[in-house]
Motif scaffolding. Structure first.
Motif, mmCIF file in Angstrom:
data_model
loop_
_atom_site.group_PDB
_atom_site.id
_atom_site.type_symbol
_atom_site.label_atom_id
_atom_site.label_comp_id
_atom_site.label_asym_id
_atom_site.label_seq_id
_atom_site.Cartn_x
_atom_site.Cartn_y
_atom_site.Cartn_z
ATOM 1 N N MET A 1 0.838 -1.168 0.000
ATOM 2 C CA MET A 1 0.000 0.000 0.000
ATOM 3 C C MET A 1 0.891 1.241 0.000
ATOM 4 O O MET A 1 1.882 1.311 0.719
ATOM 5 C CB MET A 1 -0.894 -0.011 1.242
ATOM 6 C CG MET A 1 -1.923 1.068 1.215
ATOM 7 S SD MET A 1 -3.043 1.060 2.631
ATOM 8 C CE MET A 1 -3.832 -0.516 2.454
ATOM 9 N N VAL A 2 0.529 2.219 -0.810
ATOM 10 C CA VAL A 2 1.295 3.455 -0.944
ATOM 11 C C VAL A 2 0.381 4.638 -0.650
ATOM 12 O O VAL A 2 -0.749 4.700 -1.124
ATOM 13 C CB VAL A 2 1.875 3.591 -2.370
ATOM 14 C CG1 VAL A 2 2.594 4.915 -2.536
ATOM 15 C CG2 VAL A 2 2.802 2.429 -2.684
ATOM 16 N N LEU A 3 0.901 5.575 0.135
ATOM 17 C CA LEU A 3 0.189 6.816 0.416
ATOM 18 C C LEU A 3 1.012 7.957 -0.169
ATOM 19 O O LEU A 3 2.186 8.126 0.168
ATOM 20 C CB LEU A 3 0.024 7.005 1.928
ATOM 21 C CG LEU A 3 -0.626 8.304 2.394
ATOM 22 C CD1 LEU A 3 -2.058 8.422 1.864
ATOM 23 C CD2 LEU A 3 -0.613 8.382 3.915
ATOM 24 N N LEU A 4 0.420 8.727 -1.066
ATOM 25 C CA LEU A 4 1.090 9.857 -1.699
ATOM 26 C C LEU A 4 0.626 11.141 -1.020
ATOM 27 O O LEU A 4 -0.572 11.422 -0.954
ATOM 28 C CB LEU A 4 0.770 9.917 -3.196
ATOM 29 C CG LEU A 4 1.318 11.119 -3.963
ATOM 30 C CD1 LEU A 4 2.835 11.169 -3.891
ATOM 31 C CD2 LEU A 4 0.845 11.090 -5.399
ATOM 32 N N LEU A 5 1.582 11.906 -0.507
ATOM 33 C CA LEU A 5 1.290 13.161 0.180
ATOM 34 C C LEU A 5 2.022 14.295 -0.524
ATOM 35 O O LEU A 5 3.218 14.188 -0.797
ATOM 36 C CB LEU A 5 1.751 13.085 1.639
ATOM 37 C CG LEU A 5 1.153 11.949 2.458
ATOM 38 C CD1 LEU A 5 1.888 11.813 3.784
ATOM 39 C CD2 LEU A 5 -0.321 12.190 2.695
ATOM 40 N N ASP A 6 1.323 15.378 -0.790
ATOM 41 C CA ASP A 6 1.928 16.523 -1.468
ATOM 42 C C ASP A 6 1.765 17.758 -0.589
ATOM 43 O O ASP A 6 0.671 18.300 -0.459
ATOM 44 C CB ASP A 6 1.252 16.730 -2.817
ATOM 45 C CG ASP A 6 1.931 17.801 -3.661
ATOM 46 O OD1 ASP A 6 2.957 18.365 -3.216
ATOM 47 O OD2 ASP A 6 1.427 18.084 -4.756
ATOM 48 N N GLU A 7 2.863 18.191 0.038
ATOM 49 C CA GLU A 7 2.864 19.358 0.921
ATOM 50 C C GLU A 7 1.717 19.264 1.936
ATOM 51 O O GLU A 7 0.949 20.197 2.126
ATOM 52 C CB GLU A 7 2.762 20.653 0.099
ATOM 53 C CG GLU A 7 3.896 20.862 -0.867
ATOM 54 C CD GLU A 7 5.227 21.259 -0.221
ATOM 55 O OE1 GLU A 7 5.273 21.479 1.004
ATOM 56 O OE2 GLU A 7 6.227 21.321 -0.946
ATOM 57 N N GLN A 8 1.634 18.126 2.595
ATOM 58 C CA GLN A 8 0.504 17.775 3.455
ATOM 59 C C GLN A 8 0.277 18.706 4.638
ATOM 60 O O GLN A 8 -0.826 18.774 5.158
ATOM 61 C CB GLN A 8 0.643 16.330 3.943
ATOM 62 C CG GLN A 8 1.825 16.076 4.844
ATOM 63 C CD GLN A 8 3.119 15.897 4.086
ATOM 64 O OE1 GLN A 8 3.133 15.835 2.882
ATOM 65 N NE2 GLN A 8 4.216 15.812 4.807
ATOM 66 N N THR A 9 1.270 19.437 5.081
ATOM 67 C CA THR A 9 1.081 20.308 6.243
ATOM 68 C C THR A 9 1.501 21.749 5.959
ATOM 69 O O THR A 9 1.710 22.522 6.892
ATOM 70 C CB THR A 9 1.885 19.780 7.447
ATOM 71 O OG1 THR A 9 3.264 19.726 7.101
ATOM 72 C CG2 THR A 9 1.411 18.412 7.882
ATOM 73 N N SER A 10 1.589 22.129 4.707
ATOM 74 C CA SER A 10 2.148 23.441 4.356
ATOM 75 C C SER A 10 1.363 24.621 4.927
ATOM 76 O O SER A 10 1.936 25.668 5.172
ATOM 77 C CB SER A 10 2.277 23.576 2.847
ATOM 78 O OG SER A 10 1.012 23.525 2.237
ATOM 79 N N ALA A 11 0.079 24.485 5.151
ATOM 80 C CA ALA A 11 -0.727 25.614 5.628
ATOM 81 C C ALA A 11 -1.263 25.390 7.043
ATOM 82 O O ALA A 11 -2.207 26.052 7.460
ATOM 83 C CB ALA A 11 -1.885 25.864 4.668
ATOM 84 N N LEU A 12 -0.647 24.470 7.782
ATOM 85 C CA LEU A 12 -1.161 24.129 9.110
ATOM 86 C C LEU A 12 -0.321 24.735 10.220
ATOM 87 O O LEU A 12 0.870 24.994 10.058
ATOM 88 C CB LEU A 12 -1.202 22.607 9.282
ATOM 89 C CG LEU A 12 -2.100 21.835 8.318
ATOM 90 C CD1 LEU A 12 -1.995 20.352 8.602
ATOM 91 C CD2 LEU A 12 -3.537 22.314 8.423
ATOM 92 N N ASP A 13 -0.944 24.911 11.378
ATOM 93 C CA ASP A 13 -0.226 25.357 12.564
ATOM 94 C C ASP A 13 0.649 24.213 13.076
ATOM 95 O O ASP A 13 0.518 23.069 12.645
ATOM 96 C CB ASP A 13 -1.221 25.811 13.645
ATOM 97 C CG ASP A 13 -2.127 24.672 14.070
ATOM 98 O OD1 ASP A 13 -1.750 23.942 15.005
ATOM 99 O OD2 ASP A 13 -3.196 24.498 13.447
ATOM 100 N N LEU A 14 1.547 24.517 14.002
ATOM 101 C CA LEU A 14 2.518 23.529 14.486
ATOM 102 C C LEU A 14 1.874 22.333 15.185
ATOM 103 O O LEU A 14 2.339 21.202 15.034
ATOM 104 C CB LEU A 14 3.525 24.205 15.415
ATOM 105 C CG LEU A 14 4.426 25.243 14.734
ATOM 106 C CD1 LEU A 14 5.310 25.936 15.760
ATOM 107 C CD2 LEU A 14 5.261 24.613 13.654
ATOM 108 N N ILE A 15 0.815 22.553 15.936
ATOM 109 C CA ILE A 15 0.149 21.444 16.636
ATOM 110 C C ILE A 15 -0.509 20.503 15.634
ATOM 111 O O ILE A 15 -0.366 19.282 15.726
ATOM 112 C CB ILE A 15 -0.861 21.967 17.672
ATOM 113 C CG1 ILE A 15 -0.109 22.692 18.798
ATOM 114 C CG2 ILE A 15 -1.719 20.831 18.232
ATOM 115 C CD1 ILE A 15 -0.989 23.445 19.757
ATOM 116 N N SER A 16 -1.202 21.065 14.665
ATOM 117 C CA SER A 16 -1.838 20.236 13.635
ATOM 118 C C SER A 16 -0.785 19.504 12.807
ATOM 119 O O SER A 16 -0.968 18.330 12.460
ATOM 120 C CB SER A 16 -2.713 21.089 12.718
ATOM 121 O OG SER A 16 -3.767 21.671 13.445
ATOM 122 N N THR A 17 0.316 20.171 12.517
ATOM 123 C CA THR A 17 1.411 19.539 11.781
ATOM 124 C C THR A 17 1.937 18.337 12.549
ATOM 125 O O THR A 17 2.132 17.257 11.975
ATOM 126 C CB THR A 17 2.547 20.554 11.525
ATOM 127 O OG1 THR A 17 2.054 21.571 10.648
ATOM 128 C CG2 THR A 17 3.763 19.881 10.892
#
Length: 85
Positions: A1-17
């Motif tokens: 199984m492969v999960l592709l993530l593209d800039e998954q946390t670029s617009a999130l705050d540090l806690i959410s990241t």
């Protein structure tokens, strides 16, 4: 199984990241999932990935382990890494 993530946390705050990173690492470990992650966040890359492919002009120019990023040889990759630290 492969999960592709593209800039998954670029617009999130540090806690959410941190929460997202925890889930990614948990999936990777518990399900043996392969994670393909596109990111400009060097610290996040170092925390999560096993192998780094550095791209310049859409071409893979180097493949390194995260702890060896400082050993990159391509001038543009080195400049990016220097500016990111």
């Amino acid at each position: 199984m492969v999960l592709l993530l593209d800039e998954q946390t670029s617009a999130l705050d540090l806690i959410s990241t941190q929460n997202i990173e925890d889930v990614i690492v948990k999936l990777k470990k518990s399900r043996g999932m392969t994670i393909v992650m596109v990111s400009h966040n060097i610290k996040q890359i170092e925390r999560i990935v096993d192998i780094v492919c550095l791209l310049v002009d859409s071409q893979i120019i180097e493949v390194l382990q995260p702890h060896k990023l400082a050993q990159a040889k391509h001038p543009l990759a080195l400049r990016f890494l220097q500016l990111s630290s």
